[in-house]
Design a protein around this motif. Structure first.
Motif, PDB file in Angstrom:
ATOM      1  N   ILE A  69       0.833  -1.202   0.000  1.00 19.00           N
ATOM      2  CA  ILE A  69       0.000   0.000   0.000  1.00 19.00           C
ATOM      3  C   ILE A  69       0.867   1.252   0.000  1.00 19.00           C
ATOM      4  N   ALA A  70       1.944   1.249   0.789  1.00 18.46           N
ATOM      5  CA  ALA A  70       2.822   2.421   0.847  1.00 18.46           C
ATOM      6  C   ALA A  70       3.429   2.724  -0.514  1.00 18.46           C
ATOM      7  N   PHE A  71       3.898   1.679  -1.197  1.00 15.52           N
ATOM      8  CA  PHE A  71       4.511   1.909  -2.512  1.00 15.52           C
ATOM      9  C   PHE A  71       3.499   2.443  -3.512  1.00 15.52           C
ATOM     10  N   PHE A  72       2.383   1.750  -3.664  1.00 11.67           N
ATOM     11  CA  PHE A  72       1.423   2.157  -4.687  1.00 11.67           C
ATOM     12  C   PHE A  72       0.758   3.493  -4.353  1.00 11.67           C
ATOM     13  N   HIS A  73       0.587   3.783  -3.069  1.00 10.98           N
ATOM     14  CA  HIS A  73       0.035   5.093  -2.699  1.00 10.98           C
ATOM     15  C   HIS A  73       1.004   6.209  -3.100  1.00 10.98           C
ATOM     16  N   ALA A  74       2.271   6.046  -2.721  1.00  7.71           N
ATOM     17  CA  ALA A  74       3.259   7.092  -3.002  1.00  7.71           C
ATOM     18  C   ALA A  74       3.503   7.256  -4.497  1.00  7.71           C
ATOM     19  N   SER A  75       3.768   6.162  -5.181  1.00  8.75           N
ATOM     20  CA  SER A  75       4.111   6.262  -6.602  1.00  8.75           C
ATOM     21  C   SER A  75       2.940   6.771  -7.431  1.00  8.75           C
ATOM     22  N   THR A  76       1.736   6.289  -7.122  1.00  7.72           N
ATOM     23  CA  THR A  76       0.569   6.718  -7.892  1.00  7.72           C
ATOM     24  C   THR A  76       0.234   8.177  -7.617  1.00  7.72           C
ATOM     25  N   THR A  77       0.303   8.579  -6.355  1.00  3.32           N
ATOM     26  CA  THR A  77       0.035   9.970  -6.008  1.00  3.32           C
ATOM     27  C   THR A  77       1.014  10.902  -6.716  1.00  3.32           C
ATOM     28  N   ASN A  78       2.287  10.545  -6.713  1.00  4.74           N
ATOM     29  CA  ASN A  78       3.297  11.376  -7.365  1.00  4.74           C
ATOM     30  C   ASN A  78       3.092  11.436  -8.875  1.00  4.74           C
ATOM     31  N   LEU A  79       2.769  10.307  -9.482  1.00  7.90           N
ATOM     32  CA  LEU A  79       2.529  10.289 -10.917  1.00  7.90           C
ATOM     33  C   LEU A  79       1.325  11.146 -11.300  1.00  7.90           C
ATOM     34  N   LEU A  80       0.242  11.022 -10.526  1.00  6.96           N
ATOM     35  CA  LEU A  80      -0.971  11.781 -10.838  1.00  6.96           C
ATOM     36  C   LEU A  80      -0.772  13.271 -10.618  1.00  6.96           C
ATOM     37  N   THR A  81      -0.094  13.633  -9.534  1.00  8.27           N
ATOM     38  CA  THR A  81       0.143  15.047  -9.247  1.00  8.27           C
ATOM     39  C   THR A  81       1.015  15.692 -10.318  1.00  8.27           C
ATOM     40  N   ALA A  82       2.115  15.022 -10.649  1.00  3.06           N
ATOM     41  CA  ALA A  82       3.008  15.556 -11.679  1.00  3.06           C
ATOM     42  C   ALA A  82       2.332  15.538 -13.045  1.00  3.06           C
ATOM     43  N   GLY A  83       1.527  14.512 -13.303  1.00  8.72           N
ATOM     44  CA  GLY A  83       0.831  14.435 -14.575  1.00  8.72           C
ATOM     45  C   GLY A  83      -0.174  15.550 -14.748  1.00  8.72           C
ATOM     46  N   GLU A  84      -0.908  15.868 -13.693  1.00  5.60           N
ATOM     47  CA  GLU A  84      -1.881  16.963 -13.771  1.00  5.60           C
ATOM     48  C   GLU A  84      -1.176  18.286 -14.066  1.00  5.60           C
ATOM     49  N   ARG A  85      -0.075  18.531 -13.378  1.00  7.78           N
ATOM     50  CA  ARG A  85       0.668  19.776 -13.580  1.00  7.78           C
ATOM     51  C   ARG A  85       1.276  19.859 -14.975  1.00  7.78           C
ATOM     52  N   ALA A  86       1.652  18.699 -15.530  1.00  3.60           N
ATOM     53  CA  ALA A  86       2.282  18.676 -16.852  1.00  3.60           C
ATOM     54  C   ALA A  86       1.268  18.680 -17.992  1.00  3.60           C
ATOM     55  N   GLN A 113      -3.999   1.601  -5.489  1.00  2.88           N
ATOM     56  CA  GLN A 113      -3.607   2.234  -6.742  1.00  2.88           C
ATOM     57  C   GLN A 113      -4.837   2.521  -7.611  1.00  2.88           C
ATOM     58  N   GLU A 114      -5.699   1.535  -7.749  1.00  2.00           N
ATOM     59  CA  GLU A 114      -6.909   1.720  -8.551  1.00  2.00           C
ATOM     60  C   GLU A 114      -7.769   2.857  -8.010  1.00  2.00           C
ATOM     61  N   GLU A 115      -7.943   2.897  -6.698  1.00  2.00           N
ATOM     62  CA  GLU A 115      -8.770   3.941  -6.088  1.00  2.00           C
ATOM     63  C   GLU A 115      -8.235   5.326  -6.421  1.00  2.00           C
ATOM     64  N   LEU A 116      -6.924   5.491  -6.292  1.00  2.00           N
ATOM     65  CA  LEU A 116      -6.315   6.789  -6.566  1.00  2.00           C
ATOM     66  C   LEU A 116      -6.452   7.179  -8.033  1.00  2.00           C
ATOM     67  N   VAL A 117      -6.204   6.226  -8.915  1.00  2.00           N
ATOM     68  CA  VAL A 117      -6.254   6.509 -10.348  1.00  2.00           C
ATOM     69  C   VAL A 117      -7.668   6.873 -10.791  1.00  2.00           C
ATOM     70  N   LEU A 118      -8.639   6.097 -10.340  1.00  2.00           N
ATOM     71  CA  LEU A 118     -10.015   6.305 -10.804  1.00  2.00           C
ATOM     72  C   LEU A 118     -10.688   7.519 -10.169  1.00  2.00           C
ATOM     73  N   SER A 119     -10.160   7.995  -9.037  1.00  2.00           N
ATOM     74  CA  SER A 119     -10.730   9.180  -8.397  1.00  2.00           C
ATOM     75  C   SER A 119      -9.885  10.430  -8.627  1.00  2.00           C
ATOM     76  N   GLY A 120      -8.788  10.292  -9.368  1.00  2.00           N
ATOM     77  CA  GLY A 120      -7.885  11.409  -9.589  1.00  2.00           C
ATOM     78  C   GLY A 120      -8.395  12.401 -10.612  1.00  2.00           C
ATOM     79  N   LYS A 121      -7.669  13.515 -10.740  1.00  2.00           N
ATOM     80  CA  LYS A 121      -8.070  14.583 -11.656  1.00  2.00           C
ATOM     81  C   LYS A 121      -7.614  14.335 -13.093  1.00  2.00           C
ATOM     82  N   VAL A 122      -6.654  13.449 -13.288  1.00  2.00           N
ATOM     83  CA  VAL A 122      -6.204  13.119 -14.644  1.00  2.00           C
ATOM     84  C   VAL A 122      -7.131  12.045 -15.214  1.00  2.00           C
TER      85      VAL A 122
END
Length: 271
Positions: A69-86, A113-122
């Motif tokens: 959970i720690a890995f997928f939470h951190a990596s997915t959050t960082n990818l989504l945040t940076a992706g939105e900004r980019a 990971q799925e929860e973060l991706v499907l509820s994210g802004k990207v």
């Protein structure tokens, strides 16, 4: 267009990179070897410059709930945040058929990971796939005269077909959310797959089926990792894979860059 591949130096990641090139697009590999750390976000803003889509096949080798959970939470959050900004317009994540039903620690990480991706802004798509044919090779890569193999029913698919499906999703203008589950053309038990690969290689090693304890083992042995609904199916059978792609050794399930992709095996590449 540019398509970033998180975990692009790993086993499945390299196949995704090849599929991006075959589709006529430009891959951008996100891994520690290219200066990107998904768990901290270091290097992501620069790497995602002018990137249209991201395909995440990054992975961590663990069966432990907390670490997964720690890995997928951190990596997915960082990818989504940076992706939105980019200005990334499509985020595609690789997940596992049955991860929503089998309470293995690693699968709980994939759920996060799925929860973060499907509820994210990207805008996003999540593709759940079954075990890869190549998982049998990973079992053998661990070495030793005795091969411990989990008792589980599978409908395995060739990793190459998964890579092509991920790129196909990423190139769509409209994300699908949770995509239909992708599985292989036939049902097998994991011990039978490993025995079949040993015969094809002319090797003699003892295959010892092992059932995980409790509800998790019961679910895996009873079909919990099989697709729940009709959906797309791969074309390459395990026998056909033995005559072709099986000649390319799969990496061992341990000791890889944790930003590198694999899949479907708990504690390796994916279930």
């Amino acid at each position: 267009m540019k398509i970033a591949v998180a975990g692009g130096t790993g086993w499945i990641g390299r196949l995704v990179v090849d599929a991006v090139v075959a589709a006529g697009d430009t891959p951008v590999v996100l891994s520690r070897s290219t200066g990107v750390d998904l768990t901290t976000g270091a290097g992501l803003p620069e790497a995602l410059h002018d990137v249209t889509a991201v395909i995440d096949v990054s992975n961590v080798v663990t069966l432990r709930k907390r670490r997964a959970i720690a890995f997928f939470h951190a990596s997915t959050t960082n990818l989504l945040t940076a992706g939105e900004r980019a200005g990334v317009v499509h985020h595609v994540a690789l997940s596992i058929v049955g991860s929503d039903r089998v309470d293995l620690g690693y699968y709980l990480g994939k759920r996060r990971q799925e929860e973060l991706v499907l509820s994210g802004k990207v805008p996003a798509s999540v593709l759940r796939t079954t075990q890869f044919h190549e998982f049998a090779a990973q079992m053998l890569a661990r070495g030793g005269p005795v091969v411990l193999v989990p008792r589980q029913l599978n409908q395995p698919i060739a990793a190459r077909e998964v890579a092509e499906a991920l790129v196909g999703l990423a190139r769509r203008s409209t994300p699908t959310g949770l995509a239909p589950e992708l599985a292989g053309p036939e049902m097998h038990t994991m011990p039978d797959l490993v025995r079949g690969l040993l015969r094809a290689r002319g090797e003699r090693r003892l295959v010892m089926p092992v059932r995980l304890p409790g509800p998790v083992g019961e679910a895996m042995a009873g079909g919990g990792l099989l697709p729940a609904e009709p959906g797309p199916r791969g074309k390459i059978t395990f026998a056909e894979w033995l005559g072709g792609d099986a000649r390319t050794p799969a990496p061992a399930a341990h000791g890889r860059d944790r930003n590198a992709g694999s899949h479907n095996t708990p504690g390796s590449d994916r279930p």
